[in-house]
Design a protein around this motif. Structure first.
Motif, PDB file in Angstrom:
ATOM      1  N   MET A 252     173.663  58.837  28.139  1.00 52.77           N
ATOM      2  CA  MET A 252     174.720  59.125  28.333  1.00 52.77           C
ATOM      3  C   MET A 252     175.774  59.245  29.758  1.00 52.77           C
ATOM      4  O   MET A 252     176.236  58.785  29.891  1.00 52.77           O
ATOM      5  CB  MET A 252     175.454  59.962  27.569  1.00 52.77           C
ATOM      6  N   LEU A 253     175.247  59.257  30.759  1.00 50.25           N
ATOM      7  CA  LEU A 253     175.156  59.243  31.666  1.00 50.25           C
ATOM      8  C   LEU A 253     175.271  58.189  33.005  1.00 50.25           C
ATOM      9  O   LEU A 253     174.880  57.485  32.759  1.00 50.25           O
ATOM     10  CB  LEU A 253     174.495  60.535  32.839  1.00 50.25           C
ATOM     11  N   ASP A 254     175.908  58.361  34.133  1.00 49.51           N
ATOM     12  CA  ASP A 254     175.799  57.480  34.935  1.00 49.51           C
ATOM     13  C   ASP A 254     174.847  56.763  35.791  1.00 49.51           C
ATOM     14  O   ASP A 254     173.741  57.955  36.058  1.00 49.51           O
ATOM     15  CB  ASP A 254     176.758  57.593  35.537  1.00 49.51           C
ATOM     16  N   VAL A 255     174.499  55.868  35.729  1.00 51.05           N
ATOM     17  CA  VAL A 255     172.871  55.474  36.348  1.00 51.05           C
ATOM     18  C   VAL A 255     172.546  56.337  38.165  1.00 51.05           C
ATOM     19  O   VAL A 255     171.408  56.912  38.096  1.00 51.05           O
ATOM     20  CB  VAL A 255     172.754  54.152  36.526  1.00 51.05           C
ATOM     21  N   SER A 256     173.768  56.605  38.675  1.00 53.96           N
ATOM     22  CA  SER A 256     173.890  56.968  39.828  1.00 53.96           C
ATOM     23  C   SER A 256     173.403  58.430  39.805  1.00 53.96           C
ATOM     24  O   SER A 256     172.834  59.043  40.666  1.00 53.96           O
ATOM     25  CB  SER A 256     174.677  57.366  40.428  1.00 53.96           C
ATOM     26  N   ILE A 257     173.143  58.696  38.438  1.00 53.54           N
ATOM     27  CA  ILE A 257     172.993  60.669  38.672  1.00 53.54           C
ATOM     28  C   ILE A 257     172.195  61.224  37.442  1.00 53.54           C
ATOM     29  O   ILE A 257     171.823  62.208  37.563  1.00 53.54           O
ATOM     30  CB  ILE A 257     174.461  61.139  37.927  1.00 53.54           C
ATOM     31  N   ARG A 258     171.435  60.369  37.378  1.00 49.35           N
ATOM     32  CA  ARG A 258     170.060  60.502  36.821  1.00 49.35           C
ATOM     33  C   ARG A 258     168.938  60.546  37.171  1.00 49.35           C
ATOM     34  O   ARG A 258     168.362  62.328  35.809  1.00 49.35           O
ATOM     35  CB  ARG A 258     169.439  59.017  35.328  1.00 49.35           C
ATOM     36  N   ALA A 259     168.714  59.709  38.144  1.00 48.33           N
ATOM     37  CA  ALA A 259     167.717  60.842  38.908  1.00 48.33           C
ATOM     38  C   ALA A 259     168.019  62.492  39.076  1.00 48.33           C
ATOM     39  O   ALA A 259     166.302  62.997  38.871  1.00 48.33           O
ATOM     40  CB  ALA A 259     167.353  60.017  40.265  1.00 48.33           C
ATOM     41  N   GLY A 260     169.001  62.547  38.922  1.00 53.32           N
ATOM     42  CA  GLY A 260     169.333  64.642  40.030  1.00 53.32           C
ATOM     43  C   GLY A 260     168.832  64.648  38.379  1.00 53.32           C
ATOM     44  O   GLY A 260     168.372  66.202  38.579  1.00 53.32           O
ATOM     45  N   ILE A 261     169.395  64.453  37.230  1.00 50.54           N
ATOM     46  CA  ILE A 261     168.569  65.263  36.113  1.00 50.54           C
ATOM     47  C   ILE A 261     167.679  65.574  35.972  1.00 50.54           C
ATOM     48  O   ILE A 261     166.561  65.919  35.545  1.00 50.54           O
ATOM     49  CB  ILE A 261     169.780  64.754  34.406  1.00 50.54           C
TER      50      ILE A 261
END
Length: 286
Positions: A196-205
């Motif tokens: 459900m998250l933007d692609v740009s912040i997935r890596a951080g999670i």
């Protein structure tokens, strides 16, 4: 299906797990269901999960991935088969289940839906500690700051009095993770935590989940429909198709040498970036 087991001592052992749903009843349901068989959502699922290991469970919608996660936690009762946690069968007694769930937590797909909109962030992340009597009311602020700092929401005190709707999607998911790990569980079921998250912040999670798994020696069942995220952080991958595990192995093995046609189809939809490069990208994002 007989599958390869982890080389470490298993924390979780799933053996021949099945879940079937009977056809709908009622007047219309009985007519439509006449002669039909129960729907098999899980079919003879077997695997082990080592301590501190991250196992990716990947498959399309309707393959049984989420049902597997709920069944492991005892939120759904299995039709047959067994689940063993730390060498003991999954308890049925409500009191024993409560004790078990202190060691086994879950992160859901949509953080906005899974967080109580009327609770402030400090109350959301410390509620499990209060429920289990691990802190007193006077310790809530300090405990909340500590766990928020752990999941990368720094300084934690700036988030304490906010409500979920005042945070971004990535921040809300970090709060969900904080609530799940505040009890220091040994097992975490992560059900589509970045879809459900933007692609740009997935890596951080993804990087956060891997870091927590390593630092807390926490085993993770990472559920996803997307092999491009599973390949980031998982030690092994189990591919589910129509309620069955059709292939399981190390992430490198599954990515490089897929055997089952369904696995090959999933991989064909993943952008052709090297596995090592994808790992490196996760390491570079906070």
């Amino acid at each position: 299906m007989t599958i390869a087991t982890t080389t470490s001592t298993p924390l979780l052992e799933v053996d021949d797990l099945c879940k079937s749903y009977a056809p709908k009843r009622g007047l219309i349901g009985s007519i439509l269901a006449r002669g039909s068989k129960p729907s098999n959502t899980l079919k003879n699922i077997s695997f082990d999960l080592g301590k501190g290991e991250i196992l990716g469970v990947v498959g399309e919608s309707g393959s049984g991935k989420s049902t597997l996660g709920f069944t492991i936690l005892g939120l759904i009762e299995a039709s047959s088969g067994s689940v063993r946690f730390a060498g003991k069968s999954l308890p049925r007694d409500a009191r024993e289940l409560r004790t078990f769930r202190r060691s086994a937590q879950m992160i859901f797909q949509d953080p906005y839906q899974s967080l109580n909109p009327r609770f402030r962030i400090k109350d959301i992340v410390t509620e499990p500690l209060l429920v289990y009597g691990l802190i007193g009311n006077g310790e809530v602020t300090a405990a909340a700051e500590e766990v928020l700092d752990l999941v990368g929401l720094r300084p934690g005190k700036s988030y304490l009095e906010r409500f979920p709707h005042e945070l971004s999607g990535g921040q809300r998911q970090r709060v969900s993770i904080a609530r799940a790990v505040v009890l220091k569980p040994k097992l975490l079921i992560a059900d589509e935590p970045v879809s459900m998250l933007d692609v740009s912040i997935r890596a951080g999670i993804l990087r956060l989940l891997r870091s927590l798994s390593a630092s807390m020696e926490m085993s993770v069942v990472y559920i996803s429909h997307d092999l491009s995220t599973v390949r980031y952080i998982c030690d092994r991958v189990a591919v589910m198709y129509r309620g069955e595990i059709v292939e399981i192995g190390s992430t490198d093995q599954i990515i490089a040498y897929p055997v089952h046609p369904y696995t090959k189809r999933l991989l064909s939809a993943v952008p052709r970036i090297s596995f090592a490069e994808k790992r490196q990208r996760v390491a570079q994002h906070a």
